[in-house]
Scaffold this motif. Structure first.
Motif, PDB file in Angstrom:
ATOM      1  N   MET A   1       0.764  -1.348  -0.035  1.00  0.00           N
ATOM      2  CA  MET A   1       0.000   0.097  -0.440  1.00  0.00           C
ATOM      3  C   MET A   1       0.885   1.428   0.127  1.00  0.00           C
ATOM      4  O   MET A   1       2.187   1.442   0.227  1.00  0.00           O
ATOM      5  N   SER A   2       0.454   1.975  -0.672  1.00  0.00           N
ATOM      6  CA  SER A   2       0.866   3.264  -0.748  1.00  0.00           C
ATOM      7  C   SER A   2       0.310   4.790  -0.731  1.00  0.00           C
ATOM      8  O   SER A   2      -0.650   4.463  -1.652  1.00  0.00           O
ATOM      9  N   ARG A   3       1.389   5.570  -0.561  1.00  0.00           N
ATOM     10  CA  ARG A   3      -0.127   6.829  -0.245  1.00  0.00           C
ATOM     11  C   ARG A   3       0.709   8.548  -0.500  1.00  0.00           C
ATOM     12  O   ARG A   3       2.032   8.326   0.069  1.00  0.00           O
ATOM     13  N   HIS A   4       0.477   9.803  -1.074  1.00  0.00           N
ATOM     14  CA  HIS A   4       1.127  10.178  -1.441  1.00  0.00           C
ATOM     15  C   HIS A   4       0.781  11.777  -0.772  1.00  0.00           C
ATOM     16  O   HIS A   4      -0.572  11.524  -0.654  1.00  0.00           O
ATOM     17  N   SER A   5       1.758  11.921  -0.255  1.00  0.00           N
ATOM     18  CA  SER A   5       1.744  13.304   1.077  1.00  0.00           C
ATOM     19  C   SER A   5       1.844  14.702   0.261  1.00  0.00           C
ATOM     20  O   SER A   5       3.289  14.716  -0.283  1.00  0.00           O
ATOM     21  N   ASP A   6       1.926  16.122   0.068  1.00  0.00           N
ATOM     22  CA  ASP A   6       2.717  17.148   0.174  1.00  0.00           C
ATOM     23  C   ASP A   6       3.739  16.818   0.908  1.00  0.00           C
ATOM     24  O   ASP A   6       4.419  17.029   0.802  1.00  0.00           O
ATOM     25  N   ILE A   7       3.469  17.152   2.532  1.00  0.00           N
ATOM     26  CA  ILE A   7       3.632  16.703   3.787  1.00  0.00           C
ATOM     27  C   ILE A   7       3.888  16.110   4.779  1.00  0.00           C
ATOM     28  O   ILE A   7       3.356  15.454   4.731  1.00  0.00           O
ATOM     29  N   ILE A   8       5.145  15.185   4.832  1.00  0.00           N
ATOM     30  CA  ILE A   8       4.967  13.674   5.837  1.00  0.00           C
ATOM     31  C   ILE A   8       5.739  14.960   7.389  1.00  0.00           C
ATOM     32  O   ILE A   8       6.914  15.311   6.752  1.00  0.00           O
ATOM     33  N   VAL A   9       5.424  14.970   8.384  1.00  0.00           N
ATOM     34  CA  VAL A   9       6.265  14.686   9.502  1.00  0.00           C
ATOM     35  C   VAL A   9       6.203  13.844  10.014  1.00  0.00           C
ATOM     36  O   VAL A   9       5.221  12.461  10.441  1.00  0.00           O
ATOM     37  N   ILE A  10       7.211  13.416  11.030  1.00  0.00           N
ATOM     38  CA  ILE A  10       7.734  12.506  11.961  1.00  0.00           C
ATOM     39  C   ILE A  10       7.907  12.981  13.170  1.00  0.00           C
ATOM     40  O   ILE A  10       8.518  13.608  13.798  1.00  0.00           O
ATOM     41  N   VAL A 152       8.765   7.764   3.070  1.00  0.00           N
ATOM     42  CA  VAL A 152       9.041   6.429   4.570  1.00  0.00           C
ATOM     43  C   VAL A 152       8.293   5.277   3.354  1.00  0.00           C
ATOM     44  O   VAL A 152       7.833   4.932   3.564  1.00  0.00           O
ATOM     45  N   THR A 153       9.086   4.270   4.807  1.00  0.00           N
ATOM     46  CA  THR A 153       8.288   3.076   5.100  1.00  0.00           C
ATOM     47  C   THR A 153       7.954   2.199   6.083  1.00  0.00           C
ATOM     48  O   THR A 153       8.840   2.344   7.076  1.00  0.00           O
ATOM     49  N   LEU A 154       6.668   2.354   6.688  1.00  0.00           N
ATOM     50  CA  LEU A 154       6.505   2.094   7.795  1.00  0.00           C
ATOM     51  C   LEU A 154       6.843   0.273   8.231  1.00  0.00           C
ATOM     52  O   LEU A 154       6.594  -1.018   7.517  1.00  0.00           O
ATOM     53  N   ASP A 155       6.788   0.007   9.449  1.00  0.00           N
ATOM     54  CA  ASP A 155       6.841  -1.486  10.064  1.00  0.00           C
ATOM     55  C   ASP A 155       5.682  -2.266   9.284  1.00  0.00           C
ATOM     56  O   ASP A 155       5.962  -4.113   9.459  1.00  0.00           O
ATOM     57  N   ASP A 156       4.983  -1.676   8.449  1.00  0.00           N
ATOM     58  CA  ASP A 156       3.091  -3.063   7.956  1.00  0.00           C
ATOM     59  C   ASP A 156       3.692  -2.887   6.419  1.00  0.00           C
ATOM     60  O   ASP A 156       2.936  -3.535   5.886  1.00  0.00           O
ATOM     61  N   ASP A 157       4.825  -2.131   6.463  1.00  0.00           N
ATOM     62  CA  ASP A 157       5.168  -2.215   4.614  1.00  0.00           C
ATOM     63  C   ASP A 157       4.511  -0.949   3.877  1.00  0.00           C
ATOM     64  O   ASP A 157       4.103  -1.306   2.963  1.00  0.00           O
ATOM     65  N   THR A 158       3.945   0.096   4.429  1.00  0.00           N
ATOM     66  CA  THR A 158       3.156   1.024   3.720  1.00  0.00           C
ATOM     67  C   THR A 158       4.246   1.848   3.241  1.00  0.00           C
ATOM     68  O   THR A 158       4.861   2.449   4.404  1.00  0.00           O
ATOM     69  N   THR A 159       4.044   2.575   2.562  1.00  0.00           N
ATOM     70  CA  THR A 159       4.792   3.882   1.415  1.00  0.00           C
ATOM     71  C   THR A 159       4.395   4.397   1.528  1.00  0.00           C
ATOM     72  O   THR A 159       2.879   4.860   0.653  1.00  0.00           O
ATOM     73  N   LEU A 160       5.695   5.382   2.372  1.00  0.00           N
ATOM     74  CA  LEU A 160       4.379   6.769   2.128  1.00  0.00           C
ATOM     75  C   LEU A 160       5.712   7.918   1.445  1.00  0.00           C
ATOM     76  O   LEU A 160       6.585   8.408   1.500  1.00  0.00           O
ATOM     77  N   THR A 161       4.837   8.597   0.523  1.00  0.00           N
ATOM     78  CA  THR A 161       5.565  10.177  -0.150  1.00  0.00           C
ATOM     79  C   THR A 161       5.137  10.994  -0.165  1.00  0.00           C
ATOM     80  O   THR A 161       3.646  11.135   0.225  1.00  0.00           O
ATOM     81  N   ALA A 162       6.618  12.024  -0.452  1.00  0.00           N
ATOM     82  CA  ALA A 162       5.863  13.177  -0.156  1.00  0.00           C
ATOM     83  C   ALA A 162       7.108  14.065  -0.623  1.00  0.00           C
ATOM     84  O   ALA A 162       7.712  14.471  -0.967  1.00  0.00           O
ATOM     85  N   ASN A 163       6.101  15.370  -0.756  1.00  0.00           N
ATOM     86  CA  ASN A 163       7.071  16.325  -1.981  1.00  0.00           C
ATOM     87  C   ASN A 163       8.333  16.973  -0.683  1.00  0.00           C
ATOM     88  O   ASN A 163       9.540  17.143  -0.913  1.00  0.00           O
ATOM     89  N   LEU A 164       8.159  16.899   0.694  1.00  0.00           N
ATOM     90  CA  LEU A 164       8.909  17.226   1.671  1.00  0.00           C
ATOM     91  C   LEU A 164       8.393  16.627   3.285  1.00  0.00           C
ATOM     92  O   LEU A 164       7.582  15.916   3.922  1.00  0.00           O
ATOM     93  N   LEU A 165       9.617  16.354   3.450  1.00  0.00           N
ATOM     94  CA  LEU A 165       9.464  15.627   5.038  1.00  0.00           C
ATOM     95  C   LEU A 165      10.030  15.937   5.677  1.00  0.00           C
ATOM     96  O   LEU A 165      11.788  16.895   6.032  1.00  0.00           O
ATOM     97  N   ILE A 166       9.761  16.190   6.942  1.00  0.00           N
ATOM     98  CA  ILE A 166       9.670  17.553   8.377  1.00  0.00           C
ATOM     99  C   ILE A 166      10.359  16.186   9.079  1.00  0.00           C
ATOM    100  O   ILE A 166       9.369  14.583   9.792  1.00  0.00           O
ATOM    101  N   GLY A 167      11.797  16.026  10.042  1.00  0.00           N
ATOM    102  CA  GLY A 167      11.994  14.913  11.030  1.00  0.00           C
ATOM    103  C   GLY A 167      11.297  16.291  12.522  1.00  0.00           C
ATOM    104  O   GLY A 167      12.194  16.753  13.169  1.00  0.00           O
ATOM    105  N   ALA A 168      10.294  15.679  12.865  1.00  0.00           N
ATOM    106  CA  ALA A 168      10.295  15.951  14.759  1.00  0.00           C
ATOM    107  C   ALA A 168      10.744  14.901  15.196  1.00  0.00           C
ATOM    108  O   ALA A 168       9.744  15.466  16.671  1.00  0.00           O
ATOM    109  N   ASP A 169      11.607  14.349  15.615  1.00  0.00           N
ATOM    110  CA  ASP A 169      11.539  12.739  16.373  1.00  0.00           C
ATOM    111  C   ASP A 169      12.593  12.903  17.387  1.00  0.00           C
ATOM    112  O   ASP A 169      13.429  12.326  17.364  1.00  0.00           O
ATOM    113  N   SER A 170      12.281  13.860  18.703  1.00  0.00           N
ATOM    114  CA  SER A 170      13.315  14.246  19.651  1.00  0.00           C
ATOM    115  C   SER A 170      15.109  14.700  18.926  1.00  0.00           C
ATOM    116  O   SER A 170      15.029  14.424  17.869  1.00  0.00           O
ATOM    117  N   ARG A 171      15.515  14.435  20.295  1.00  0.00           N
ATOM    118  CA  ARG A 171      17.302  14.215  19.751  1.00  0.00           C
ATOM    119  C   ARG A 171      17.756  13.890  19.843  1.00  0.00           C
ATOM    120  O   ARG A 171      18.648  13.858  19.332  1.00  0.00           O
TER     121      ARG A 171
END
Length: 396
Positions: A1-10, A152-171
């Protein structure tokens, strides 16, 4: 399964949620990925952290609709701040500069708000946005970018794509490390223990930072008779304090305060955290950017951590919105370079300056003790320095 977004925020912490909220009422589609459960995001627990927010941060949160959600009883004014060295009663004292009072009617240095209330308000702003998809309980197995998109690939094999990826996932950002972005990391070898105490005498809405020998005590004023205590000490000493009963810990805090607030009683739960600072060498990669603690994680002594996180959201969010209005690429190298330049210019001096100050005020050798005392007195009697620091505290 795959899905496209404008922005992915992790990362759906306070930085990630704020960034997603930035695009309310736009046609940009945001996918927000969080490894924690939905319940922990929707109902954040009290974690002992009181966040000192500058006036600029207040304005950003107002623009995001979050400030209006705070209960007025949960907004604690910070009117003054004092810094002590060792056992001396002499304090470096900060007030709102007179010209700022006149020009902008400021009656306080800033405001203290509990971290869980900030997270709750931002979640409540984001949860019903039609252009934001929140994926919780989601573990990420891989992150990669190329000139066309981020993936971005999740542990259930979902693939997500985006024009911009944001890392907001801690120090300890997975995004930062996976994209090969280096960071200057400082493990201070110390533990932060936080808890609230109630007391009969007023705290005067005054924050106090007490650099004792071997320990640091910060007092953050909440209500007149309620104060958040932040004790920082070597990891080797932390277990002793954490093993104390509530009465014993209250008495220890009271002793460290010099009985200034009267007899103290623990008011709530006790929390502790490792003390680590981090500053990414760059905040960007191909079609990716870091915000919040993934970009800069500050030592808490200057209370700038989340303020810098909100500034990163504001700078990058504004650039993305401007590019979108112009039908330009929201993940272009030019846009990301501009973000990196602006945010690095603000954060790098603060990060290194804070660490240098902490190094001096936690060094207990006799020559440095004397230098600490001289530095406090010189700063107190040199208005340009005091005004600059007060400006940093207020965000003005």
């Amino acid at each position: 399964m795959s899905r496209h977004s404008d922005i992915i925020v992790i990362g759906a912490g306070p930085a990630g949620l704020a960034f997603a909220r930035y695009f309310k009422d736009t046609d940009l589609n945001i996918t927000l990925i969080e490894k924690a459960s939905l319940d922990s995001i929707a109902n954040p627990a009290y974690d002992g952290r009181e966040i000192a927010l500058t006036h600029r941060s207040k304005e950003i949160l107002q623009n995001l609709g979050a400030w209006q959600r705070f209960n007025t009883d949960d907004i604690y004014p910070l009117r003054d701040a004092k810094v002590y060295s060792g056992t001396s009663d002499y304090a470096l004292h900060f007030k709102v500069p007179t010209d700022l009072k006149i020009l902008s009617s400021l009656d306080r240095l800033g405001n203290l708000i509990s971290n869980h209330n900030i997270r709750q308000a931002l979640y409540d702003e984001v949860k019903d946005l039609p252009n934001v998809t929140l994926l919780t309980d989601s573990a990420i197995t891989s992150v990669e970018t190329n000139p066309q998109h981020a993936m971005v690939t999740l542990d259930d094999d979902t693939t997500l794509t985006a024009n911009l990826l944001i890392g907001a996932d801690s120090r300890l950002s997975f995004v930062r490390r996976t994209l090969g972005i280096g960071a200057e990391m400082n493990d201070f070898g110390r533990t932060v223990i936080v808890f609230r105490v109630s007391h009969p005498l007023s705290n005067g809405a005054t924050a106090q930072e007490c650099f004792f020998y071997g320990r640091t005590l910060a007092l953050l004023p909440l209500h007149d008779n309620l104060t958040n205590c932040v004790i920082t000490l070597d990891n080797t000493q932390a277990a002793e304090l954490l093993a104390m009963t509530a009465d014993e810990l209250a008495k220890e805090a009271q002793r460290m305060m010099g009985d200034k607030l009267g007899e103290c009683t623990i008011a709530g739960t006790v929390h502790h955290y490792p003390l680590m600072g981090v500053h990414a060498k760059t905040f960007i990669a191909e079609r990716a950017a870091l915000i919040g603690d993934a970009a800069v994680g500050m030592h808490p002594v200057t209370a700038h951590g989340y303020n810098l996180g909100l500034i990163s959201v504001d700078i990058l969010g504004d650039l993305v919105m401007d590019a979108h209005r112009k039908n330009s690429d929201i993940g272009s190298a030019k846009l990301l370079h501009t973000y990196n330049l602006r945010h690095q210019r603000h954060t790098r001096p603060l990060y290194h300056g804070t660490n240098a100050m902490v190094s001096m005020f936690t060094n207990d050798s006799r020559p440095v003790r004397m230098l600490r005392d001289v530095a406090l007195r010189a700063s107190n009697n040199f208005p340009p320095i005091k005004r600059w620091i007060a400006g940093q505290l207020t965000g003005k």
